[in-house]
Structure formats: C-alpha cells, structure tokens
Design an enzyme around this catalytic site. Structure first.
Site, PDB file in Angstrom:
ATOM      1  N   ASN A   1      45.588  30.237  18.973  1.00 45.76           N
ATOM      2  CA  ASN A   1      44.315  30.535  18.871  1.00 45.76           C
ATOM      3  C   ASN A   1      43.956  32.094  18.848  1.00 45.76           C
ATOM      4  OD1 ASN A   1      44.668  31.276  21.724  1.00 45.76           O
ATOM      5  ND2 ASN A   1      42.924  29.999  22.413  1.00 45.76           N
TER       6      ASN A   1
ATOM      7  N   GLU B   1      41.256  35.273  25.950  1.00 45.25           N
ATOM      8  CA  GLU B   1      40.938  34.060  25.024  1.00 45.25           C
ATOM      9  C   GLU B   1      39.697  34.182  23.910  1.00 45.25           C
ATOM     10  OE1 GLU B   1      42.922  31.554  24.960  1.00 45.25           O
ATOM     11  OE2 GLU B   1      43.120  30.711  26.909  1.00 45.25           O
TER      12      GLU B   1
END
Ligand code: PGA
Length: 241
Positions: free
Chosen positions: A136, A143
């Site tokens: 991702n 993140e």
C-alpha cells in the site's frame, strides 16, 4: 532518484549488499538503518557472506531498525528484534549493544519514541537507510494517511498491512495492531536511502511511485522522492505491472 532494475531477487540482493559493503569499507563506524520483512533477507545473506568470506568488518558499526510491534518482546519469534538477531546480527561480528531495535515492551511509549530519535542523533544520524515497501506504499509503519508523523511514533496498522504481515504469525488475530515506527522525518534524515522491492505483489505500488510526479502522504513512499540520495532497486517482477 536513481532506479536500478535487477533481473531477479538474487541480483537485487547482491546489488544492495554491494552498495552497503562499499559504504562500510568507506566508513567502518557507519550507522545503518535497517528493515525487516521478506525483502531484505537476501541482502543480509550477502552481507553475512561478505563477512565470512572476505572478512567484512562490522565491529564498529551501529544499526537502528525502523520498527517493532508493540507488546512483543525480543524473544517472540515474530518480533523484529528476533528477526534481526536470526537473519543478521548473530551471524556477523557486530556488537549487540550497537544494535538498536525499538523495544515493543517499553512502558512509557510516548517518551520511548522521543528517546529513540535522540539515540539516532547521538549516534551521528543514519548514514545508509535500507527500506522495504508495503503493497500500500507504506514505509516502516508510516501508513497512507492525511498526515504523517515526523519523528518516531506509535503507529496503527492498516488492514492491508495486518493481512500482509499475518504470514509471520500463526493467525491473523495474533498480529499486533500497533507498532513503534520511525517517522517519515526520521527516515528522510538519513544521508542515503536504498529502497528494495521485489515480486509482482509490489509492481502496482512501484508503478504508482514511478509514474506520478507528485508526493502524497497517501503514498508515504513518494516522500522519498524529495531526498537527494535515493536509490530504488527493483527486480523485473516488481517493475512490470
Ligand atoms: P516485505 O515487507 O519485505 O515483507 O514485503 C515490506 C514492508 O511492509 O515494508
């Protein structure tokens, strides 16, 4: 940014290890930033080989790892401390006291994060930072998000990351949901950054990184494009979509 496309994982690992070897020879007391995960294992194997066969000397180096799961101590087989001991530290002549991996059992986590950044600074900063990349676009546990932490912080893991990392645990339920992670600013302070990506699982994110001439906190790896000494080493599988 410099891009190196290696034929396969073996060539990627050798290329990365060769760069690190050169830097260690140039500066025997180098500070290395290290990563866990499947990607750097081959690089570490090559470094072990250089030590065994050519006497590459790690006795003066210091290492700082990117991250550790909150709640796991270093004896837990899925902890990053355990991973590093098994895959590198116990097989080269590094002094264990010179190996820093965040302590997943630290009691005052907020304070611990600040101390971790301070230890990096006291060591003179990271000379060469090795990185993997999440499917991702995360680096360490930074993140995709509206904003990113500059310094070391307590990260909440995304579902995709928990799923990706569950292969290192008996079940997905065992994967911790938080981790201590170097922040994007701690990583960008490294003098040289080497990002490794192999396999078709990484092809899409690598293409996103290379295609878009923009940086976005929703693709944390893209911030590395701002770094003056950033090398990406991919294998052909990760390069082709
Ligand atoms: P991997 O993990 O090397 O196991 O693919 C990379 C990462 O999540 O940063």
């Amino acid at each position: 940014m410099k891009l190196i496309v290696a034929k396969n994982y073996e060539e990627l690992s050798k290329t990365a290890a060769d760069i690190i070897k050169e830097e260690v020879i140039k500066k025997p007391n180098i500070v290395l930033g290290l990563a866990t995960g499947s990607t750097p294992v081959g690089t570490y194997k090559n470094l072990i080989k250089f030590h065994e066969e050519e006497g590459l000397d790690f006795s003066k180096i210091k290492t700082f790892n990117l991250d550790e799961y909150v709640g796991l101590d270093g004896k837990h087989p899925s902890s990053y401390r355990y991973f590093m001991d098994e895959n590198l530290f116990s097989k080269i002549n590094i002094k264990m006291e010179n190996t820093y991996v965040p302590d997943g059992k630290a009691s005052d986590l907020e304070n611990y994060c600040k101390e971790y950044d301070r230890s990096i600074e006291e060591a003179g900063g990271i000379d060469v930072q090795v990185l993997g990349i999440g499917s991702n676009g995360h680096i360490a546990f930074n993140e995709p998000s509206e904003s990113l932490s500059i310094g070391t912080f307590i990260a909440s893991l995304k579902e995709t990351t928990i799923k990706d990392n569950s292969r290192f645990f008996n079940s997905i339920e065992e994967v911790p949901t938080t981790a201590i992670s170097m922040g994007i600013g701690s990583i960008l302070k490294a003098k040289k950054i080497i990002l490794l990506a192999n396999g078709k699982n990484k092809a899409e994110v690598i293409q996103q990184l290379l295609d878009k001439n923009v940086v976005s906190t929703n693709l944390p790896v893209s911030l590395l494009l701002l770094h003056p000494d950033f090398t990406i080493i991919v294998d052909e599988a990760a390069y082709k979509k």
